[in-house]
Design an enzyme around this catalytic site. Sequence first.
Site, PDB file in Angstrom:
ATOM      1  N   HIS A 217      24.180  24.259   3.672  1.00 23.92           N
ATOM      2  CA  HIS A 217      24.768  23.479   2.723  1.00 23.92           C
ATOM      3  C   HIS A 217      23.957  23.510   1.376  1.00 23.92           C
ATOM      4  O   HIS A 217      22.529  23.074   1.582  1.00 23.92           O
ATOM      5  CB  HIS A 217      24.991  21.821   3.122  1.00 23.92           C
ATOM      6  CG  HIS A 217      25.425  21.018   2.119  1.00 23.92           C
ATOM      7  ND1 HIS A 217      26.814  21.121   1.657  1.00 23.92           N
ATOM      8  CD2 HIS A 217      24.757  19.767   1.661  1.00 23.92           C
ATOM      9  CE1 HIS A 217      26.684  20.050   0.767  1.00 23.92           C
ATOM     10  NE2 HIS A 217      25.697  19.414   0.898  1.00 23.92           N
TER      11      HIS A 217
ATOM     12  N   ASP B 169      23.615  22.035  -2.428  1.00 24.18           N
ATOM     13  CA  ASP B 169      24.072  20.947  -3.361  1.00 24.18           C
ATOM     14  C   ASP B 169      24.118  21.700  -4.798  1.00 24.18           C
ATOM     15  O   ASP B 169      22.832  22.514  -4.992  1.00 24.18           O
ATOM     16  CB  ASP B 169      23.276  19.734  -3.520  1.00 24.18           C
ATOM     17  CG  ASP B 169      23.157  18.905  -2.196  1.00 24.18           C
ATOM     18  OD1 ASP B 169      24.591  18.832  -1.905  1.00 24.18           O
ATOM     19  OD2 ASP B 169      22.483  18.372  -1.790  1.00 24.18           O
TER      20      ASP B 169
ATOM     21  N   ASP C  65      29.790  16.246   2.837  1.00 19.77           N
ATOM     22  CA  ASP C  65      28.486  15.264   2.362  1.00 19.77           C
ATOM     23  C   ASP C  65      29.043  14.447   1.062  1.00 19.77           C
ATOM     24  O   ASP C  65      28.242  13.996   0.438  1.00 19.77           O
ATOM     25  CB  ASP C  65      27.341  16.282   1.891  1.00 19.77           C
ATOM     26  CG  ASP C  65      26.034  15.487   1.702  1.00 19.77           C
ATOM     27  OD1 ASP C  65      25.906  14.503   2.179  1.00 19.77           O
ATOM     28  OD2 ASP C  65      25.258  15.876   0.684  1.00 19.77           O
TER      29      ASP C  65
ATOM     30  N   HIS D  73      29.478  16.531  -5.854  1.00 18.22           N
ATOM     31  CA  HIS D  73      29.347  15.345  -5.478  1.00 18.22           C
ATOM     32  C   HIS D  73      27.809  14.667  -5.438  1.00 18.22           C
ATOM     33  O   HIS D  73      27.767  13.724  -4.913  1.00 18.22           O
ATOM     34  CB  HIS D  73      29.676  15.222  -3.606  1.00 18.22           C
ATOM     35  CG  HIS D  73      28.787  15.974  -3.006  1.00 18.22           C
ATOM     36  ND1 HIS D  73      29.074  17.206  -2.412  1.00 18.22           N
ATOM     37  CD2 HIS D  73      27.508  15.999  -2.679  1.00 18.22           C
ATOM     38  CE1 HIS D  73      28.242  17.709  -1.826  1.00 18.22           C
ATOM     39  NE2 HIS D  73      27.189  17.096  -1.688  1.00 18.22           N
TER      40      HIS D  73
END
Length: 990
Positions: free
Chosen positions: A260, A262, A372, A545
């Site tokens: 993951h 970001d 997330d 996000h």
Amino acid sequence: MSQQPVLKNRRTLLERAEKFISEIYFTDCNLRGRLYGDSCPLESLASFLSSKRITFTEASKQNFAPHKVGDTFGPTWWTCWFKVTLNIPDSWRGKEVHLLWESDGEAMVWRDEQPVQGLTKEGEKTSYILSDCLKDEEPHSITLYVEVACNGLFGAGEGSMIAAPDPNRMFSVQKAELVVFNREVRELLTDFEMLIDIVKELGEGEQRGYQALFTVNEMVNLCDPCDPSSFSKVHSLAHNFFSQRNGESQHNTHAMGHCHIDSAWLWPYEETIRKCGRSWVTVIRLMEKNPEFVFTCSQAQQFQWVKSWYPGLFSQIQHYVKKGQFIPVGGAWVEMDGNLPSGESMVRQFLEGQRFFNHEFGIHCKEFWLPDTFGYSAQLPQIMQGCGISNFLTQKLSWNLVNTFPLVKTVKNNKDKGRANHSAVLFGFGDGGGGPTQLMLDRLHRVRDTDGLPKVQMSSPDRLFSELQADSALLCTWTGELFLELHNGTYTTQAQIKRGNRQCETLLHDIEIASSLALCQDGTFQYPVEKLQELWRLLLLNQFHDVIPGSCIEMVVEDALRYYEDIRRDGSTLLHNACGALGSKGNSAGVFNSLPWERHEVIQIQDGAGKPDLALVRVPSIGLSPVKDTQPGTQVSVSIQADGTILMENGILQTVINKDGTLASLYLISANREAIYDSCYGNQFIMFDDVPLYWDAWDVMDYHLQTRKPVLEVVQPVRVVSSGGLRGSVSFTLRISDKSTITQEIVMDAMCPYIKFNTEVKWAESHKFLKVEFPVRVHSPSATYEIQFGHLQRPTHRNTSWDWARFEVWGHKWADLSEHNFGVALLNDCKYGYSVHKNTMTLSLLRATKAPDANADMGTHHFTYAVMPHTGSFQDASVIQCAYNLNFPLRSIRCTPDTVPWNAFSISSAAVILETIKRAEDRKGALVVRLYESHGSSVTATLCTTLPVREAWPCDLLERQDPTQPAHITSEGIILNFNPFQIVSLLLIL
């Protein structure tokens, strides 16, 4: 086997095994101390510092100065490039040879001008394999480059991970040498680690845990770290344990490598590009050695970055996508926030994402991948289905603060025991990148089917979801939104980002409609396909996000605001061009309406002398009109009362404004109803202390409500600004503190059913929360909030823990509190946080968090909200339309004096909103129109158009035509049937 009885003390046996593989204790005589054999220093190490992130080609041309291990470099966000020359000793023939590299920061190894390996201590990657088994014909003299980013996997927080970055951090290389790597020792260490973990995980209540403890103790007895000939017996003991199989009924876990990343968070966008490069090149190295290894990877934007920055790596990724090992997932441009983007923005996330994946890899994602984000809109299932996506993966609801969400996580936490025998395990370092390691793969390999543990298979999303689908009749369903009971401060933090998002969504909506109409009006007009895609992709990127929620560092905020400025600047030019084509480039004042209903509104114009003036104009739906000033049925009157209050009235509303700007009365004349609750005041600003438990920018805690303090200090009492006619307005200024003030203009327009509050706040607070309250004369157990393509109800009471957890909720352009035949709506132009408790409606305005951005929200803010009392339901009172009107201003255009008002589209039902008109993606002579049912009703509506439409076809949200059923066209228009909140897209062939 040793003949001595095994000791019964579990703790000492377990600790004995742990110390045998410790990196800290007894390394002179334990197994860990034998991981590396001979070592050899580098031939030379030289470095070059850059304040910018530059390409390899540019870096390799720089002057490199000698560098010693231990020397410091920096500061934060700079890059240090190292030139490494090495010579492998001939005596290491047949050995596995590594470059051992331990440094602060995140590193990328370059060889032969290509990225080959990511290195980071935090991600347990500290060596680059030079040879698996050194042969004479392999090159022994090698030059490598190592690019070290002066930031860690989680940025550079000062003192804690989420603190604002320390700008002056210095970095160093602690180890840089050639070593012989003992693969046999590594294999044994993995056996020991797995067994020790099994003992700990199964605990004291499980017989199988004691079997693991017995086995690992025997292994310590048999293993002589100095004698490799003892290793095979030790390995056999472990192998025998791992080979004892499960029964048929054991739970199955589907293992997929994942990393993951970001797209921005505690580091800027530009660093994310390098995080993708470092993480994904490491994944490719693992795939070369592990043909069964599967890796899932989301976010088309990140693939696009890698394609432009690392084209060689991108080609390798394409190769492994074809082989089915590197699996693009999610179908979206970025892993966006699940609450704040508009419905159309969510559609475009999938449209851009799916089209990119299809174009680059020939695939179509069937799962939405959002592990997330901070909550999930009730409209997501319909939007996903419309984009060809039927599956959904998240884990964030396990973070709920109050109520545990019934969610499949691991076997212990599986909330569907007995119903679902399959679950996912995503392995790899994440958030800041890193990804899976060889060690993780080796561990998984050992316990694929080991008695007492769930079965583990390397799998794919397709395989997992098809297994779950087979049992879907047994699974429970969840209706409505997935509300995350945490991080509800993110509806308000970084107000400038929220404002930029709403304004740019509005601007792109208007550009597309004006350009679509211009395309039909003017044969020479060029629809700006490429520029619009570029602007949409910038907007979608900022909906990531951790960006639109405001939970990012200051550098990211600066990037995001710059992108909004780019969209506004370039978008204004596109809108000007399209409106010019529409208005035949005349010199008279005209007005363009992008909304699908006629509007009768007061606008600002310039009089003959170029001075600002007001006009009441009537503009047809999705069309334009020259400015012809019409007279209102009732003028606005403004009068100062004897007690210093001010009375404003427009024939629809009458309001009394106190000296401090609060509303003493708000009266709906036709209904003879007062909207403000007895002995209370509307438009009351309130300050709260806002100190969460940890996640500063993210969380607002329920206990903040106990610290309510009204803003009472008046600097400038209310005074008349505009004395009536087409517009009445008053203004006042309040002092929040010695550092912060509020100045507000309260505006009442002729013919307008709501009062506007144009607000400026100079804000310099710390851990405070500013809200505005309207206590109203309405009694209802639930309030209604606009969401994407619709609305939903939430309770106004705190009966259960589920209700109580919704003390701060999100909504879009409006919220409404209604009882039978009367209600009050609260509209806004850039806010997302609301609270309606009992009969008090509250809009959240500003926060003052200090981490991860120490300067979050400091400065001057402008925003508008409005209050609208109404009779009947909010649907019948046109609350939805009024909120659109507030957010989508009538646009001034130039037209010829003889221009006749014309409209391009209208819709027969007030329940149906025509949201989008754009050029079709793959057909030049076609438009796509998107409509949705907004009232929550089943309805048949007619879409009328003056454009030359030849055919109309239903299509999905990816604009794929349904050739089986052409739309029903009559002389009246196109007949459409809607279910409640249904989204309908049409392909109109011109």
